[in-house]
Write a protein that holds these residues in place. Structure first.
Motif, PDB file in Angstrom:
ATOM      1  N   GLN A 208      -2.989   0.515   3.826  1.00  0.00           N
ATOM      2  CA  GLN A 208      -3.546   1.587   3.362  1.00  0.00           C
ATOM      3  C   GLN A 208      -3.412   1.821   1.986  1.00  0.00           C
ATOM      4  O   GLN A 208      -2.190   2.058   1.616  1.00  0.00           O
ATOM      5  CB  GLN A 208      -3.185   2.782   4.317  1.00  0.00           C
ATOM      6  N   VAL A 209      -4.186   2.388   1.408  1.00  0.00           N
ATOM      7  CA  VAL A 209      -3.871   2.906   0.037  1.00  0.00           C
ATOM      8  C   VAL A 209      -4.443   4.192  -0.193  1.00  0.00           C
ATOM      9  O   VAL A 209      -5.768   4.407  -0.093  1.00  0.00           O
ATOM     10  CB  VAL A 209      -4.620   1.900  -1.065  1.00  0.00           C
TER      11      VAL A 209
ATOM     12  N   ASP B 182     -10.896   5.022  -4.668  1.00  0.00           N
ATOM     13  CA  ASP B 182     -10.340   3.656  -4.225  1.00  0.00           C
ATOM     14  C   ASP B 182      -9.783   3.838  -2.933  1.00  0.00           C
ATOM     15  O   ASP B 182      -9.020   2.819  -2.380  1.00  0.00           O
ATOM     16  CB  ASP B 182      -9.286   3.150  -5.125  1.00  0.00           C
ATOM     17  N   THR B 183      -9.366   5.099  -2.137  1.00  0.00           N
ATOM     18  CA  THR B 183      -8.787   5.115  -0.853  1.00  0.00           C
ATOM     19  C   THR B 183      -9.379   4.423  -0.117  1.00  0.00           C
ATOM     20  O   THR B 183     -10.823   4.639   0.377  1.00  0.00           O
ATOM     21  CB  THR B 183      -8.747   6.676  -0.856  1.00  0.00           C
ATOM     22  N   ALA B 184      -8.739   3.418   0.621  1.00  0.00           N
ATOM     23  CA  ALA B 184      -9.367   2.648   1.738  1.00  0.00           C
ATOM     24  C   ALA B 184      -8.125   1.845   2.464  1.00  0.00           C
ATOM     25  O   ALA B 184      -7.110   1.831   1.764  1.00  0.00           O
ATOM     26  CB  ALA B 184     -10.158   1.730   1.299  1.00  0.00           C
TER      27      ALA B 184
ATOM     28  N   GLY C  23       0.718  -1.109   0.077  1.00  0.00           N
ATOM     29  CA  GLY C  23      -0.046  -0.104  -0.206  1.00  0.00           C
ATOM     30  C   GLY C  23       0.997   1.145   0.040  1.00  0.00           C
ATOM     31  O   GLY C  23       2.142   1.243   0.231  1.00  0.00           O
ATOM     32  N   GLY C  24       0.083   2.394  -0.288  1.00  0.00           N
ATOM     33  CA  GLY C  24       1.169   3.800   0.030  1.00  0.00           C
ATOM     34  C   GLY C  24       0.037   4.848  -0.797  1.00  0.00           C
ATOM     35  O   GLY C  24      -1.151   4.687  -0.965  1.00  0.00           O
ATOM     36  N   LEU C  25       0.677   5.749  -1.119  1.00  0.00           N
ATOM     37  CA  LEU C  25      -0.044   7.009  -1.562  1.00  0.00           C
ATOM     38  C   LEU C  25       0.435   7.129  -3.260  1.00  0.00           C
ATOM     39  O   LEU C  25       1.609   6.956  -3.599  1.00  0.00           O
ATOM     40  CB  LEU C  25       0.701   8.327  -0.982  1.00  0.00           C
ATOM     41  N   VAL C  26      -0.588   7.186  -4.254  1.00  0.00           N
ATOM     42  CA  VAL C  26      -0.489   7.477  -5.294  1.00  0.00           C
ATOM     43  C   VAL C  26      -1.397   8.381  -5.956  1.00  0.00           C
ATOM     44  O   VAL C  26      -2.370   8.646  -5.416  1.00  0.00           O
ATOM     45  CB  VAL C  26      -0.575   5.947  -6.133  1.00  0.00           C
TER      46      VAL C  26
ATOM     47  N   ARG D 156       0.681  -2.579  -6.669  1.00  0.00           N
ATOM     48  CA  ARG D 156       0.432  -3.942  -6.501  1.00  0.00           C
ATOM     49  C   ARG D 156       0.432  -4.180  -5.201  1.00  0.00           C
ATOM     50  O   ARG D 156       1.548  -4.089  -4.316  1.00  0.00           O
ATOM     51  CB  ARG D 156       1.467  -4.493  -7.419  1.00  0.00           C
ATOM     52  N   LEU D 157      -0.707  -4.807  -4.475  1.00  0.00           N
ATOM     53  CA  LEU D 157      -0.623  -5.394  -3.191  1.00  0.00           C
ATOM     54  C   LEU D 157      -0.453  -6.713  -3.219  1.00  0.00           C
ATOM     55  O   LEU D 157      -0.737  -7.438  -4.108  1.00  0.00           O
ATOM     56  CB  LEU D 157      -2.017  -5.253  -2.601  1.00  0.00           C
ATOM     57  N   SER D 158       0.326  -7.045  -2.119  1.00  0.00           N
ATOM     58  CA  SER D 158       0.782  -8.455  -1.892  1.00  0.00           C
ATOM     59  C   SER D 158       0.157  -9.070  -0.530  1.00  0.00           C
ATOM     60  O   SER D 158      -0.216  -8.385   0.429  1.00  0.00           O
ATOM     61  CB  SER D 158       2.383  -8.605  -1.774  1.00  0.00           C
TER      62      SER D 158
END
Length: 124
Positions: free
Chosen positions: A119-120, A90-92, A9-12, A19-21
């Protein structure tokens, strides 16, 4: 005991990708259905995507269809969520889930095992 741990996750910025794992420990999950849920501030947790133990069947929420791709690598005991064309909505916090029962349990949000979440944040 199955333990799941999300990462990636992160800030974009809007339009970007992440890409989440979801890594598993405690046992191999080759025969587990798995999936992703998310929860935005002030909202209920919602289904994002799921896949069968074989990876042959995938399911997506309408809001992410065509933008997100769920996949798994059983050799690495890891599941992924490729997120493209990200939007502020999509923030969540994104959670992974695994279940030894059919994928319908994952889709229903009643999965046996859950991660702590990642967190995304998508900025406009």
């Amino acid at each position: 005991q199955v333990q799941l741990a999300e990462s990636g996750g992160g800030l974009v910025q809007a339009g970007g990708s992440l890409r989440l794992s979801c890594g598993a420990s405690g046992r191999t999950l080759w025969n587990y259905a798995m999936g992703w849920f998310r929860q935005a501030p002030g909202k209920e947790r919602e289904f994002v995507a799921a896949l069968s133990w074989s990876g042959g069947s995938t399911y997506y929420a309408d809001s992410v269809k065509g933008r997100f791709t769920i996949s798994r690598d059983n050799a690495k005991n890891t599941m992924y969520l490729q997120m493209n064309s990200l939007k502020p909505e999509d923030t969540a916090i994104y959670y992974c889930v695994a279940d030894s029962r059919p994928v319908s349990y994952v889709k229903a949000g009643t999965g046996e095992h859950w991660g702590q979440g990642t967190q995304v944040t998508v900025s406009s």
